[in-house]
Design a protein around this motif. Structure first.
Motif: not given
Length: 769
Positions: A419-443
């Motif tokens: 939980f250290k605040f100087d150790n974040w996961a990169p935002e773009e990588e999070i979005v890359n792996y969550a993109i199908d939830y953020i923008v579902p393909s069954n739109y």
């Protein structure tokens, strides 16, 4: 005998005097005056506690218990000082469940050594005085049974009866002084402060430490079982105005092409307008002094640092220039999806009250309503979902899908599993792996609502030297030297970098061909997934020639000598902003890659709303950037943060609508989105207003209630509905003051009834929702 009784009372006197000394210290350090308004009632509670402990017929045991209570009181002085200094907040019992989160957020900037030393000195002085009195009292060696002599008991019972009687009389007097709790004037009374503690600092100033905490205890166990109160609550909501097309300038505008509009909300952690700007945070005033200029910052969003947000603003966005926030992350997030927040409670505590009604406890929330409208709802956070118990609460708020960095299995646990605040996961990588939830393909089958919360801009910002931060590693050179002087390289697990290579083994160095680099990148043989980690690296010439980015040059110009740490921290902060922009760019790219049968893109049918949860408060960074004193926690300039609505459909209707000057807040997000989507709603269920509502003078009917204490508008703020302050220290027109008072009372009335609605789980009994 009198001497004997006096000696017995010495330890009791030690506690009472010690408690009063600490009470005066509390009011001094919090700048609340000298003593509480209801000082006698506060003293009565102290005596009640003192006499209960005094019933123990052992001087040593009494001394130990008294000293422990005084130690706890001393600790609360420091806790409240820290909370108030950082957030303007005070301790309440709902914070106990958030101890883990508070510990994770703790940094050295939250530790006030001088205050700690002073409080230790005060406490030790009191404890030593008690030890001396204990020694004196023990010289009178009287048998235990004499502790309960008739003379002694009569004195003690008399004092206890007076203390208890006075406190009960005070509560009864206040509760009977307001005849109708449904009247809006009720919320401006001391009765309201006592029975809710919603305005924490006012409650503290009125009732003192012991009164404040006893009120919290009584209010937490009160069962709201009065049938009259239940009926008045149901009546309040059933009589609420149903907002529809007659109230709005743009009701249902997002569905004009007969396709349900998609919605993506991004809550940006600690985001400030200056994070989007070109670095010209300060401008010269008429005296030649450099001063922070919000308008200049908003007018100069940087195409260099945040190209995706810049493009969004240039194409379809409306900038809400006077969007206000002064709440911690979990409150701002809750407000953005609920339209309100359960006062003095955490969401999990409410959910656990009645497990038979869980599915409907937040039936009015934005995601729950949209689920009923056929939307796919998803929540994505680049921190662990266990933070603030989101993994246990957010399904009931209305999110079908929950994604956090702890649910993404690719992440290297050696790097990210803490939980250290100087150790974040990169935002773009999070979005890359969550993109199908953020923008579902069954739109095409179902519209979607996605809520994404970034974390890399949170701080602390004085950790620029710490190379474990992924977004900092990735974008540091980009921020300092600019895109034109950087090249993109692969970030290896050992922290080293190498050029990307195409399939022919040729090194790819041109930063302008990022998409080509990433598409042609050939994974190493031992790489088992598609995770591509890259970093911007300054060319040697850039380092030698000091050819800095325009942003860096401008920030250097703004802070040449006064505070070099501002420059260092700004680089660290801006790296997080750049990372967020890249993530938003990835979302927009996915939206534009999908098309409907009629050839229009999903992006053209999606409303994107970006808003900040609070300012960049770590280490008082925002105060220093804006040139405000460290003890300033309520300034409108300090707490005006970004909110941007990108709405292609709305821009088709009104292409000139680019700026909104009215005062607004996170409370307005849910009503605004309902308005755009053409969903009718009961206004009494939501504290805020749609920003598109018809109004003659919208500034005067927009206020913000902060859980960290206070009610604010564009012109005024108050902590108690009795004392009102103008931001510019000038007299405010009577009409504005009266409108502010009226709207503040309406908001608090809503919050009070929502508090009862949540406690009694009455939502299912409403008829007009």
């Amino acid at each position: 005998m009198i001497k004997s009784v006096f000696n017995k009372l010495l330890i009791l006197v030690y506690f009472v005097v010690g408690a009063l000394i600490l009470e005066f210290v509390t009011f001094h350090v919090l700048n609340f005056g000298v003593a509480p308004s209801y000082f006698v009632a506060d003293l009565a509670i102290i005596f009640i506690i003192a006499l209960l402990v005094y019933a123990i017929p052992n001087f040593v045991a009494q001394y130990v218990i008294y000293t422990i209570i005084l130690l706890v009181q001393t600790v609360f002085i420091y806790v409240n000082y820290s909370l108030y200094n950082i957030f303007g907040d005070l301790f309440s019992f709902d914070m106990i469940s958030l101890i883990g989160e508070a510990g994770a957020a703790m940094t050295s900037s939250f530790i006030y050594i001088s205050v700690i030393l002073q409080l230790i000195a005060v406490f030790l002085s009191i404890a030593i005085l008690g030890a001396i009195l204990l020694h004196v009292a023990r010289k009178d060696k009287i048998k235990i049974k004499q502790h309960y002599s008739i003379f002694n008991v009569i004195i003690l019972l008399g004092i206890q009866c007076f203390a208890f009687g006075y406190y009960v009389h005070m509560r009864n007097y206040l509760n009977h002084s307001v005849e109708d709790v449904s009247n809006v004037d009720y919320v401006s009374s001391d009765t309201f402060l006592m029975n809710t503690s919603f305005l924490k600092s006012s409650s503290y100033i009125k009732f003192g430490t012991y009164g404040y905490f006893l009120d919290l205890i009584i209010n937490s166990i009160y069962d709201y079982n009065s049938q009259a109160l239940k009926n008045s609550t149901l009546k309040f909501f059933d009589e609420g105005h149903i907002y529809d097309e007659n109230d709005s300038n743009y009701f249902g505008v997002e569905n004009l092409d007969d396709k349900p509009n998609n919605v993506i909300v991004v809550m940006m952690e600690s985001l400030e307008w200056y994070g989007f700007s070109d670095g010209n945070y300060l401008v010269e005033d008429e005296n030649g002094n450099l001063v922070y200029d919000k308008q200049n910052v908003i007018d100069n969003i940087s195409s260099e640092m945040v190209p995706n947000i810049y493009s969004m603003v240039s194409e379809n966005a409306i900038l809400l220039e006077n969007f206000y926030s002064k709440s911690k992350t979990n409150f701002s997030e809750g407000i953005g999806v609920l339209g309100n927040y359960p006062a003095q409670q955490n969401l999990l505590g409410l959910i656990q009250k009645d497990k038979n009604k869980l599915q409907n406890i937040f039936g009015y929330s934005l995601p729950n309503i949209l689920q009923k409208e056929g939307y796919t709802t998803s929540y994505i956070h680049s921190n662990e979902l266990g933070f603030y118990d989101r993994n246990k609460t957010h399904n009931y708020i209305g999110f079908k899908n929950l994604v956090g960095k702890d649910t993404i299995k690719y992440l290297d646990k050696n790097v990210y599993d803490d939980f250290k605040f100087d150790n974040w996961a990169p935002e773009e990588e999070i979005v890359n792996y969550a993109i199908d939830y953020i923008v579902p393909s069954n739109y095409e089958q179902n519209p979607f609502f996605s809520f994404y919360l970034n974390v890399s801009t949170h701080g602390p910002y004085d950790e620029a030297h710490n190379l474990k931060d992924e977004d900092y590693l990735r974008y540091k050179d980009y921020v300092i030297y600019g895109q034109q002087n950087c090249e993109i390289k692969e970030l290896l697990p050992n922290g080293q970098t190498q050029y990307f290579k195409n399939k022919e083994g040729e090194e790819l160095k041109n930063i302008n061909d990022i998409n080509q680099i990433l598409s042609e990148y050939e994974p190493r043989e031992n790489q088992t997934d598609n995770n591509i980690k890259y970093v911007y690296s300054a060319r040697d010439a850039a380092v030698e020639d000091k050819d800095y980015s325009n942003w860096y040059k401008n920030v250097q110009k703004c802070y040449p000598n006064a505070d070099n740490n501002v420059l260092k921290e700004s680089v660290f902060y801006e790296c997080g902003v750049v990372g967020l922009d890249k993530a938003i760019g990835r979302i927009i790219e996915q939206l534009k890659s999908y098309e409907y049968d009629d050839g229009t893109s999903v992006y053209d049918n999606t409303t994107i709303l970006l808003y900040s949860d609070h300012n960049a408060y770590y280490g008082k960074y925002s105060n220093r950037v804006k040139g405000l004193p460290d003890d300033d926690i309520q300034s409108i300039m300090l707490n005006t943060v970004p909110c941007i609505i990108s709405s292609p459909q709305l821009k088709k209707v009104n292409s000139t609508y680019t700026r909104e000057e009215r005062f607004c807040s996170a409370y307005d997000i849910v009503p605004t989105l309902f308005d755009l989507l053409g969903i009718k709603f009961n206004e009494n269920l939501y504290v805020g207003h749609s920003i598109f509502r018809k109004a003659n003078d919208s500034d005067n009917i927009s206020i913000y209630y902060s859980n960290t204490n206070g009610i604010f508008s564009k012109y005024l703020y108050t902590y108690d509905l009795s004392n009102f302050y103008a931001y510019d220290d000038k007299l405010v027109a009577d009409e504005k003051l009266e409108n502010f008072k009226a709207e503040a009372k309406v908001a608090l009335t809503k919050i009070n009834y929502l508090h009862i609605l949540h406690n009694r789980q009455l939502y299912n009994q409403l008829t007009n929702i």
